[in-house]
Scaffold this motif. Structure first.
Motif, PDB file in Angstrom:
ATOM      1  N   GLN A   4     -10.273 -34.123  17.686  1.00  7.12           N
ATOM      2  CA  GLN A   4      -8.979 -33.514  18.015  1.00  7.12           C
ATOM      3  C   GLN A   4      -9.133 -32.027  18.273  1.00  7.12           C
ATOM      4  O   GLN A   4      -8.587 -31.494  19.231  1.00  7.12           O
ATOM      5  N   ARG A   5      -9.849 -31.357  17.414  1.00 12.10           N
ATOM      6  CA  ARG A   5     -10.043 -29.910  17.557  1.00 12.10           C
ATOM      7  C   ARG A   5     -10.841 -29.592  18.823  1.00 12.10           C
ATOM      8  O   ARG A   5     -10.494 -28.682  19.570  1.00 12.10           O
ATOM      9  N   ALA A   6     -11.917 -30.340  19.077  1.00  7.01           N
ATOM     10  CA  ALA A   6     -12.725 -30.112  20.277  1.00  7.01           C
ATOM     11  C   ALA A   6     -11.896 -30.340  21.531  1.00  7.01           C
ATOM     12  O   ALA A   6     -11.959 -29.556  22.479  1.00  7.01           O
ATOM     13  N   GLU A   7     -11.098 -31.412  21.538  1.00  6.59           N
ATOM     14  CA  GLU A   7     -10.251 -31.695  22.689  1.00  6.59           C
ATOM     15  C   GLU A   7      -9.206 -30.604  22.885  1.00  6.59           C
ATOM     16  O   GLU A   7      -8.953 -30.169  24.006  1.00  6.59           O
ATOM     17  N   PHE A   8      -8.606 -30.141  21.789  1.00 12.22           N
ATOM     18  CA  PHE A   8      -7.615 -29.071  21.894  1.00 12.22           C
ATOM     19  C   PHE A   8      -8.267 -27.803  22.443  1.00 12.22           C
ATOM     20  O   PHE A   8      -7.743 -27.191  23.372  1.00 12.22           O
ATOM     21  N   CYS A   9      -9.383 -27.413  21.882  1.00  7.60           N
ATOM     22  CA  CYS A   9     -10.066 -26.183  22.314  1.00  7.60           C
ATOM     23  C   CYS A   9     -10.555 -26.273  23.756  1.00  7.60           C
ATOM     24  O   CYS A   9     -10.744 -25.247  24.407  1.00  7.60           O
ATOM     25  N   ALA A  10     -10.727 -27.493  24.255  1.00  7.34           N
ATOM     26  CA  ALA A  10     -11.129 -27.688  25.650  1.00  7.34           C
ATOM     27  C   ALA A  10      -9.913 -27.751  26.577  1.00  7.34           C
ATOM     28  O   ALA A  10     -10.067 -27.928  27.782  1.00  7.34           O
ATOM     29  N   GLY A  11      -8.714 -27.614  26.016  1.00  7.18           N
ATOM     30  CA  GLY A  11      -7.502 -27.629  26.823  1.00  7.18           C
ATOM     31  C   GLY A  11      -7.014 -29.025  27.159  1.00  7.18           C
ATOM     32  O   GLY A  11      -6.155 -29.190  28.019  1.00  7.18           O
ATOM     33  N   GLU A  12      -7.543 -30.034  26.483  1.00 10.52           N
ATOM     34  CA  GLU A  12      -7.225 -31.422  26.802  1.00 10.52           C
ATOM     35  C   GLU A  12      -6.037 -31.984  26.018  1.00 10.52           C
ATOM     36  O   GLU A  12      -5.745 -33.171  26.138  1.00 10.52           O
ATOM     37  N   ARG A  13      -5.365 -31.171  25.222  1.00 13.58           N
ATOM     38  CA  ARG A  13      -4.239 -31.652  24.426  1.00 13.58           C
ATOM     39  C   ARG A  13      -3.038 -30.721  24.617  1.00 13.58           C
ATOM     40  O   ARG A  13      -2.595 -30.074  23.671  1.00 13.58           O
ATOM     41  N   PRO A  14      -2.477 -30.684  25.830  1.00 17.76           N
ATOM     42  CA  PRO A  14      -1.387 -29.736  26.101  1.00 17.76           C
ATOM     43  C   PRO A  14      -0.080 -30.051  25.371  1.00 17.76           C
ATOM     44  O   PRO A  14       0.802 -29.193  25.323  1.00 17.76           O
ATOM     45  N   ASP A  15       0.044 -31.235  24.787  1.00 23.42           N
ATOM     46  CA  ASP A  15       1.262 -31.568  24.044  1.00 23.42           C
ATOM     47  C   ASP A  15       1.142 -31.243  22.562  1.00 23.42           C
ATOM     48  O   ASP A  15       2.093 -31.402  21.799  1.00 23.42           O
ATOM     49  N   ASP A  16      -0.032 -30.786  22.141  1.00 24.08           N
ATOM     50  CA  ASP A  16      -0.289 -30.486  20.739  1.00 24.08           C
ATOM     51  C   ASP A  16      -0.345 -28.984  20.496  1.00 24.08           C
ATOM     52  O   ASP A  16      -0.437 -28.189  21.431  1.00 24.08           O
ATOM     53  N   VAL A  17      -0.305 -28.624  19.225  1.00 18.87           N
ATOM     54  CA  VAL A  17      -0.526 -27.240  18.818  1.00 18.87           C
ATOM     55  C   VAL A  17      -1.610 -27.242  17.747  1.00 18.87           C
ATOM     56  O   VAL A  17      -1.857 -28.256  17.095  1.00 18.87           O
ATOM     57  N   ALA A  18      -2.250 -26.098  17.582  1.00 22.90           N
ATOM     58  CA  ALA A  18      -3.248 -25.919  16.532  1.00 22.90           C
ATOM     59  C   ALA A  18      -2.749 -24.842  15.590  1.00 22.90           C
ATOM     60  O   ALA A  18      -2.133 -23.856  16.015  1.00 22.90           O
ATOM     61  N   LEU A  19      -3.019 -25.038  14.330  1.00 23.81           N
ATOM     62  CA  LEU A  19      -2.597 -24.097  13.300  1.00 23.81           C
ATOM     63  C   LEU A  19      -3.747 -23.895  12.328  1.00 23.81           C
ATOM     64  O   LEU A  19      -4.244 -24.857  11.737  1.00 23.81           O
ATOM     65  N   PHE A  20      -4.214 -22.661  12.218  1.00 17.45           N
ATOM     66  CA  PHE A  20      -5.229 -22.296  11.229  1.00 17.45           C
ATOM     67  C   PHE A  20      -4.520 -21.555  10.109  1.00 17.45           C
ATOM     68  O   PHE A  20      -3.756 -20.608  10.356  1.00 17.45           O
ATOM     69  N   LEU A  21      -4.744 -21.998   8.880  1.00 10.59           N
ATOM     70  CA  LEU A  21      -4.189 -21.339   7.702  1.00 10.59           C
ATOM     71  C   LEU A  21      -5.349 -20.922   6.809  1.00 10.59           C
ATOM     72  O   LEU A  21      -6.121 -21.771   6.345  1.00 10.59           O
ATOM     73  N   ALA A  22      -5.475 -19.624   6.575  1.00  9.13           N
ATOM     74  CA  ALA A  22      -6.571 -19.108   5.757  1.00  9.13           C
ATOM     75  C   ALA A  22      -6.383 -19.530   4.299  1.00  9.13           C
ATOM     76  O   ALA A  22      -5.255 -19.588   3.798  1.00  9.13           O
ATOM     77  N   ASP A  23      -7.489 -19.814   3.625  1.00  5.36           N
ATOM     78  CA  ASP A  23      -7.441 -20.144   2.206  1.00  5.36           C
ATOM     79  C   ASP A  23      -6.765 -19.039   1.411  1.00  5.36           C
ATOM     80  O   ASP A  23      -6.057 -19.307   0.451  1.00  5.36           O
ATOM     81  N   SER A  24      -6.968 -17.800   1.832  1.00  3.59           N
ATOM     82  CA  SER A  24      -6.377 -16.668   1.123  1.00  3.59           C
ATOM     83  C   SER A  24      -4.865 -16.589   1.317  1.00  3.59           C
ATOM     84  O   SER A  24      -4.164 -15.921   0.561  1.00  3.59           O
TER      85      SER A  24
END
Length: 151
Positions: A4-24
């Motif tokens: 999922q992450r690789a596909e998103f980062c390659a622009g292949e998931r235009p209907d999705d969003v990515a969210l990074f939340l730091a442990d801190s």
């Protein structure tokens, strides 16, 4: 890196969003059920509506409102969506310049718009730094295979 992450980062998931939340920023082991534990945090890739809701729940801010506030200041956000370089870091000796969270979405190629959009799909990413600065970055994605070394 998950598919999922690789596909998103390659622009292949235009209907999705990515969210990074730091442990801190958010310390909740339950997040790993929804995403991938990465160095320094958790990265979640979900459909746009659920992702915007998750962003609001985690940060207390609407995703698009945050994006609008961050788009006025350009910084650098890593293509794997887990780190960035705050534009305020150069003016500071402090070490308080790590992303607390990153919100990203992909936009499909649009030759009519021109520029970056004519070259291919575009990843839009927005980060909130520990220093309080919100910033943005956008780029044409590489294939997911090109990101494997970024982990």
């Amino acid at each position: 890196m998950t598919d999922q992450r690789a596909e998103f980062c390659a622009g292949e998931r235009p209907d999705d969003v990515a969210l990074f939340l730091a442990d801190s920023y958010v310390s909740d082991d339950r997040l790993e059920r929804f995403g991938e534990h990465v160095d320094g945090g958790t990265l979640i890739v979900v459909d746009g509506e659920r992702g915007r809701g998750a962003f609001q729940a985690a940060t207390g801010t609407g995703a698009m409102e945050f994006a609008k506030s961050a788009m006025d200041l350009e910084g650098l956000i890593d293509a794997d969506l887990t780190d960035g370089t705050c534009p305020e870091a150069a003016d500071s000796d402090a070490d308080d310049h790590d992303p607390q969270y990153i919100f990203a979405f992909a936009e499909e190629q649009n030759e009519d718009v021109g520029g970056l959009y004519a070259e291919g799909d575009v990843i839009h990413a927005y980060a909130q730094c520990t220093c309080g600065t919100a910033y943005s970055d956008r780029w044409n994605p590489a294939s997911g295979d090109d990101l494997e070394g970024d982990e």
